[in-house]
Scaffold this motif. Structure first.
Motif, PDB file in Angstrom:
ATOM      1  N   LEU A  85       0.828  -1.208   0.000  1.00 24.41           N
ATOM      2  CA  LEU A  85       0.000   0.000   0.000  1.00 24.41           C
ATOM      3  C   LEU A  85       0.863   1.259   0.000  1.00 24.41           C
ATOM      4  N   LEU A  86       1.895   1.286   0.830  1.00 24.74           N
ATOM      5  CA  LEU A  86       2.768   2.452   0.858  1.00 24.74           C
ATOM      6  C   LEU A  86       3.522   2.605  -0.459  1.00 24.74           C
ATOM      7  N   HIS A  87       3.898   1.494  -1.062  1.00 28.07           N
ATOM      8  CA  HIS A  87       4.554   1.531  -2.373  1.00 28.07           C
ATOM      9  C   HIS A  87       3.616   2.130  -3.411  1.00 28.07           C
ATOM     10  N   HIS A  88       2.369   1.705  -3.390  1.00 29.04           N
ATOM     11  CA  HIS A  88       1.364   2.209  -4.340  1.00 29.04           C
ATOM     12  C   HIS A  88       1.187   3.716  -4.201  1.00 29.04           C
ATOM     13  N   ALA A  93       2.077   3.660  -8.558  1.00 28.19           N
ATOM     14  CA  ALA A  93       2.208   2.515  -9.462  1.00 28.19           C
ATOM     15  C   ALA A  93       0.993   1.617  -9.339  1.00 28.19           C
ATOM     16  N   GLY A  94       0.648   0.952 -10.425  1.00 28.31           N
ATOM     17  CA  GLY A  94      -0.433  -0.016 -10.417  1.00 28.31           C
ATOM     18  C   GLY A  94      -1.773   0.591 -10.031  1.00 28.31           C
ATOM     19  N   THR A  95      -2.716  -0.290  -9.727  1.00 25.15           N
ATOM     20  CA  THR A  95      -4.038   0.138  -9.288  1.00 25.15           C
ATOM     21  C   THR A  95      -4.373  -0.571  -7.980  1.00 25.15           C
ATOM     22  N   ALA A  96      -5.214   0.081  -7.193  1.00 16.73           N
ATOM     23  CA  ALA A  96      -5.564  -0.469  -5.885  1.00 16.73           C
ATOM     24  C   ALA A  96      -6.355  -1.759  -6.009  1.00 16.73           C
ATOM     25  N   LEU A  97      -7.216  -1.844  -7.025  1.00 21.11           N
ATOM     26  CA  LEU A  97      -8.030  -3.039  -7.275  1.00 21.11           C
ATOM     27  C   LEU A  97      -7.738  -3.506  -8.698  1.00 21.11           C
ATOM     28  N   PRO A  98      -6.733  -4.343  -8.881  1.00 20.78           N
ATOM     29  CA  PRO A  98      -6.287  -4.710 -10.231  1.00 20.78           C
ATOM     30  C   PRO A  98      -7.324  -5.513 -11.013  1.00 20.78           C
TER      31      PRO A  98
END
Length: 485
Positions: A85-88, A93-98
């Motif tokens: 979560l902290l990386h996101h 980067a990426g999405t919370a709900l891929p």
């Protein structure tokens, strides 16, 4: 010094985590019953959800809130040792709900969409995971467009298998149902929006332990189907986790779902104890197995390999196999007892295994598992609603010895494909094994009877028409169900 630096880093990250809109401490604790009423040194201890997620939860695949998937993010982005979560939030980067794109052949543009909500995938494929894969294949072969939602996925191979059978795979956290708890509003909103945006005309839930998908389907005005593969009245551990009696769960399901697909007569009787559900609301579809098992040769080893293929937890009967191994050695039976499945705490608790018993590890496929054994045991301490491993064994021509509990004895019937022993009686299992081995020709005859019985069971499953499974899709009767919100 290393421990001090780690503690300082956790303190810094805890402050960052608490500021995140995607971290919900109440949801975190509520969705993790094992973190409630924790005791240390005989006293209750209140878990700090932020500290736990940073120190343990993320590594275990737990989600910090209803709108961020730890496991999904890891499958989409490699955060390395950093908290997902902290990386996101730091890297954007990426999405919370891929959402993962399917890799299989696309359906026709006119194909109706069916949305499958699955159970969690915790790292290995067992009966629950394989039953879902079969249901996806069945839906695709019926001409439907398939999408899947998983609440958690720790297994890259399983994600690939889902993607190979679906247009899209969504990862959306969803805790198990629990008495007195209403699904989180954010979860219901996200599921309702997904059902509508996907264009789904029917929702299928591959387990009885979830409630949010059924409630969301009603809100979206879409019929919902529950695939029953549990026997709550025979599984106190499951009922304890749900904090509800089996009849309460049954009443909730009957109120929430429009139709049911039961995997056996046992699950059919559980959901419809009085036989009042009409045929268009309940159908029995036995599990199917990998057809490649049919071609697996049967060439018994010396000593004979007798296997238990399971998740290697206590209630699957691993302790009973230990007893059978010791009794068999006392009887002078030449046999090697093989536990096929992951390393677990319950397995470690057995202590050193006897010389005629070994742990072979987890097998990726039923074909790989069955190739390592000549005879299969089914010794669960609870009533198996179906017994997929038993059907896989029969299909591979492996004789089976099972306890007289649940559906496995029904699968064997009077086929001559093995033996049924009194429940919880390892001595009877050992004696049945001795008879199977010592009588000339008995083992090979049991193998042939196993394949014959498997063909009979496969024919019964094939006779179930697609229209009875997806009637709302194939007959055009896909209007809103009664009680749609």
């Amino acid at each position: 010094m290393r421990q001090i630096l780690r503690a300082l880093r956790l303190l810094r990250d805890r402050a960052r985590l608490r500021r995140s809109a995607l971290f919900d401490p109440l949801w975190y604790l509520d969705s993790s019953p094992d973190l409630q009423n924790v005791k240390r040194f005989g006293r209750s201890w209140r878990v700090d959800p932020a500290w736990h997620y940073l120190a343990h939860g993320a590594a275990e695949g737990r989600d910090p809130g209803p709108m961020f998937s730890t496991s999904g993010y890891r499958l989409q982005v490699d955060p390395g040792p950093e908290n997902p979560l902290l990386h996101h939030e730091a890297r954007q980067a990426g999405t919370a709900l891929p959402v993962f794109a399917g890799t299989g052949p696309p359906p026709s543009s006119e194909a109706p969409v069916v949305l499958f909500f699955a159970h969690q995938a915790l790292g290995q494929q067992f009966g629950a995971e394989r039953s879902l894969l079969h249901m996806l294949e069945r839906a695709s072969s019926a001409g439907l467009s398939v999408e899947v939602v998983v609440p958690q996925c720790l297994d890259k191979a399983y994600l690939a298998a889902l993607c190979d059978r679906a247009m899209r795979v969504h990862v959306l956290p969803c805790p198990w149902r629990r008495a007195g708890r209403v699904p989180h509003p954010a979860t219901l909103d996200a599921m309702t929006a997904l059902i509508r945006s996907s264009g789904a005309v029917e929702v299928h839930q591959n387990t009885a332990v979830l409630d949010a998908p059924l409630i969301a389907a009603r809100r979206a005005g879409v019929p919902c189907v529950v695939y029953l593969r549990e026997l709550p009245d025979q599984d106190p551990e499951l009922c304890a986790r749900l904090a509800m009696a089996p009849w309460v769960l049954r009443d909730d399901l009957l109120a929430q779902a429009d139709r049911f697909i039961a995997n056996s007569a046992a699950t059919q009787r559980w959901i419809d104890a009085e036989g009042r559900l009409p045929p268009d609301r309940l159908v029995v579809l036995p599990n199917a197995v990998d057809p490649a098992l049919v071609a697996l040769p049967f060439a018994p080893a010396d000593p004979l390999r007798v296997g238990l293929i399971s998740s290697n937890i206590a209630k699957k009967g691993i302790g009973d196999v230990l007893d059978v191994a010791r009794i068999s050695d006392h009887l002078g039976l030449r046999a090697e007892f093989v536990l096929i499945g992951p390393a677990t705490a319950d397995l470690a608790a057995l202590g050193p295994l006897p010389a005629n018993m070994r742990h072979a590890g987890y097998a990726d496929t039923p074909l790989c598992a069955m190739a390592q054994v000549d005879v299969v045991l089914s010794l669960s301490h609870f009533a198996e609603s179906f017994g997929r491993t038993v059907l896989e064994a029969l299909t591979a021509g492996r004789p089976v010895i099972c306890y007289d509990r649940g559906t496995p004895p029904v699968l064997l019937a009077a086929s001559g494909a093995g033996a049924v022993a009194p429940a919880d009686d390892p001595e009877a299992v050992a004696k049945a094994l001795a008879i199977l081995v010592q009588e000339p020709g008995r083992l090979m005859a049991a193998s042939q009877a196993a394949r014959s019985r498997a063909r009979e069971l496969a024919g019964q499953a094939a006779d179930i028409a697609d229209a009875s499974l997806y009637s709302a899709l194939l007959t055009g009767k896909s209007g809103p169900p009664k009680g749609a919100l």
